[in-house]
Scaffold this motif. Structure first.
Motif, mmCIF file in Angstrom:
data_model
loop_
_atom_site.group_PDB
_atom_site.id
_atom_site.type_symbol
_atom_site.label_atom_id
_atom_site.label_comp_id
_atom_site.label_asym_id
_atom_site.label_seq_id
_atom_site.Cartn_x
_atom_site.Cartn_y
_atom_site.Cartn_z
ATOM 1 N N VAL A 57 0.840 -1.206 0.000
ATOM 2 C CA VAL A 57 0.000 0.000 0.000
ATOM 3 C C VAL A 57 0.872 1.252 0.000
ATOM 4 O O VAL A 57 0.575 2.224 -0.707
ATOM 5 C CB VAL A 57 -0.976 -0.016 1.195
ATOM 6 N N GLU A 58 1.960 1.249 0.750
ATOM 7 C CA GLU A 58 2.861 2.404 0.771
ATOM 8 C C GLU A 58 3.494 2.619 -0.600
ATOM 9 O O GLU A 58 3.572 3.749 -1.086
ATOM 10 C CB GLU A 58 3.950 2.217 1.829
ATOM 11 N N VAL A 59 3.948 1.540 -1.234
ATOM 12 C CA VAL A 59 4.540 1.647 -2.577
ATOM 13 C C VAL A 59 3.497 2.168 -3.560
ATOM 14 O O VAL A 59 3.770 3.070 -4.358
ATOM 15 C CB VAL A 59 5.103 0.280 -3.034
ATOM 16 N N LEU A 60 2.305 1.604 -3.487
ATOM 17 C CA LEU A 60 1.224 2.044 -4.362
ATOM 18 C C LEU A 60 0.886 3.506 -4.106
ATOM 19 O O LEU A 60 0.674 4.276 -5.047
ATOM 20 C CB LEU A 60 -0.009 1.161 -4.154
ATOM 21 N N GLY A 61 0.852 3.914 -2.852
ATOM 22 C CA GLY A 61 0.581 5.309 -2.501
ATOM 23 C C GLY A 61 1.625 6.245 -3.081
ATOM 24 O O GLY A 61 1.294 7.316 -3.603
ATOM 25 N N GLU A 63 3.456 5.671 -5.731
ATOM 26 C CA GLU A 63 3.262 5.679 -7.189
ATOM 27 C C GLU A 63 2.072 6.564 -7.568
ATOM 28 O O GLU A 63 2.133 7.316 -8.533
ATOM 29 C CB GLU A 63 3.055 4.251 -7.710
ATOM 30 N N VAL A 64 1.007 6.465 -6.785
ATOM 31 C CA VAL A 64 -0.164 7.313 -7.032
ATOM 32 C C VAL A 64 0.226 8.786 -6.885
ATOM 33 O O VAL A 64 -0.173 9.627 -7.698
ATOM 34 C CB VAL A 64 -1.321 6.944 -6.070
ATOM 35 N N GLU A 65 1.011 9.095 -5.873
ATOM 36 C CA GLU A 65 1.455 10.481 -5.656
ATOM 37 C C GLU A 65 2.301 10.962 -6.837
ATOM 38 O O GLU A 65 2.151 12.090 -7.301
ATOM 39 C CB GLU A 65 2.249 10.565 -4.347
ATOM 40 N N LYS A 66 3.190 10.089 -7.349
ATOM 41 C CA LYS A 66 4.006 10.452 -8.516
ATOM 42 C C LYS A 66 3.120 10.746 -9.719
ATOM 43 O O LYS A 66 3.311 11.736 -10.420
ATOM 44 C CB LYS A 66 4.969 9.317 -8.880
ATOM 45 N N LYS A 68 0.019 11.571 -9.687
ATOM 46 C CA LYS A 68 -0.772 12.778 -9.408
ATOM 47 C C LYS A 68 0.041 14.020 -9.750
ATOM 48 O O LYS A 68 -0.470 14.947 -10.386
ATOM 49 C CB LYS A 68 -1.171 12.780 -7.926
ATOM 50 N N ILE A 69 1.305 14.032 -9.354
ATOM 51 C CA ILE A 69 2.179 15.172 -9.649
ATOM 52 C C ILE A 69 2.365 15.310 -11.159
ATOM 53 O O ILE A 69 2.325 16.420 -11.708
ATOM 54 C CB ILE A 69 3.521 15.030 -8.907
ATOM 55 N N LYS A 70 2.546 14.175 -11.855
ATOM 56 C CA LYS A 70 2.675 14.217 -13.313
ATOM 57 C C LYS A 70 1.408 14.782 -13.947
ATOM 58 O O LYS A 70 1.469 15.570 -14.889
ATOM 59 C CB LYS A 70 2.953 12.819 -13.874
ATOM 60 N N ALA A 71 0.257 14.338 -13.448
ATOM 61 C CA ALA A 71 -1.022 14.808 -14.003
ATOM 62 C C ALA A 71 -1.186 16.308 -13.772
ATOM 63 O O ALA A 71 -1.649 17.031 -14.665
ATOM 64 C CB ALA A 71 -2.185 14.042 -13.372
ATOM 65 N N ILE A 72 -0.800 16.781 -12.597
ATOM 66 C CA ILE A 72 -0.889 18.217 -12.311
ATOM 67 C C ILE A 72 0.034 18.984 -13.256
ATOM 68 O O ILE A 72 -0.347 20.022 -13.806
ATOM 69 C CB ILE A 72 -0.555 18.504 -10.830
#
Length: 130
Positions: A57-61, A63-66, A68-72
């Protein structure tokens, strides 16, 4: 004799070994000990699984944050491109308006020059016929 010893708190197990616990209580105690050991093993296994899950879950979190930053970042670039497009469009519209005004001015000038040419041609024609 064994009843007298039992009343005194001394018992014999299945291999005739002297015990201070009743054989049934001793068996239940051993069974409980084995069940506790199995329970402890299962808790340890559960803890390992839970730790793996938390790590995943931490690794997935992260990756999701990365992502999200790319999408922004992509959204910001797109907004910037849209603003640039609007600016370019406004500049082109201003240039079109400017060129249209210049065209109108040139048309008026052309009409004026054509009128002047006609007048001069008339004067030339009049002078030639005289």
């Amino acid at each position: 004799m064994s009843e007298m010893l039992a009343q005194s708190g001394i018992f014999f197990d299945e291999v005739d070994k002297i015990c201070i616990l009743e054989p049934e209580v001793s068996k239940l105690t051993n069974d409980l000990k084995e069940e506790c050991q199995i329970y402890t093993e299962k808790i340890d296994e559960f803890q390992k699984i839970a730790n793996k899950f938390i790590t995943m879950v931490e690794v997935l979190g992260k990756e999701v944050e990365k992502q999200k930053i790319k999408a922004i970042g992509a959204r910001n670039i797109l907004q910037s491109m849209e603003k640039q497009k609007e600016n370019n469009q406004q500049q082109l519209q201003a240039l079109i308006t400017e060129k249209s005004m210049e065209l109108e001015r040139l048309k008026i000038q052309l009409n004026s020059l054509q009128k002047m040419e006609m007048e001069q041609n008339e004067v030339i024609n009049q002078l030639m016929h005289c």
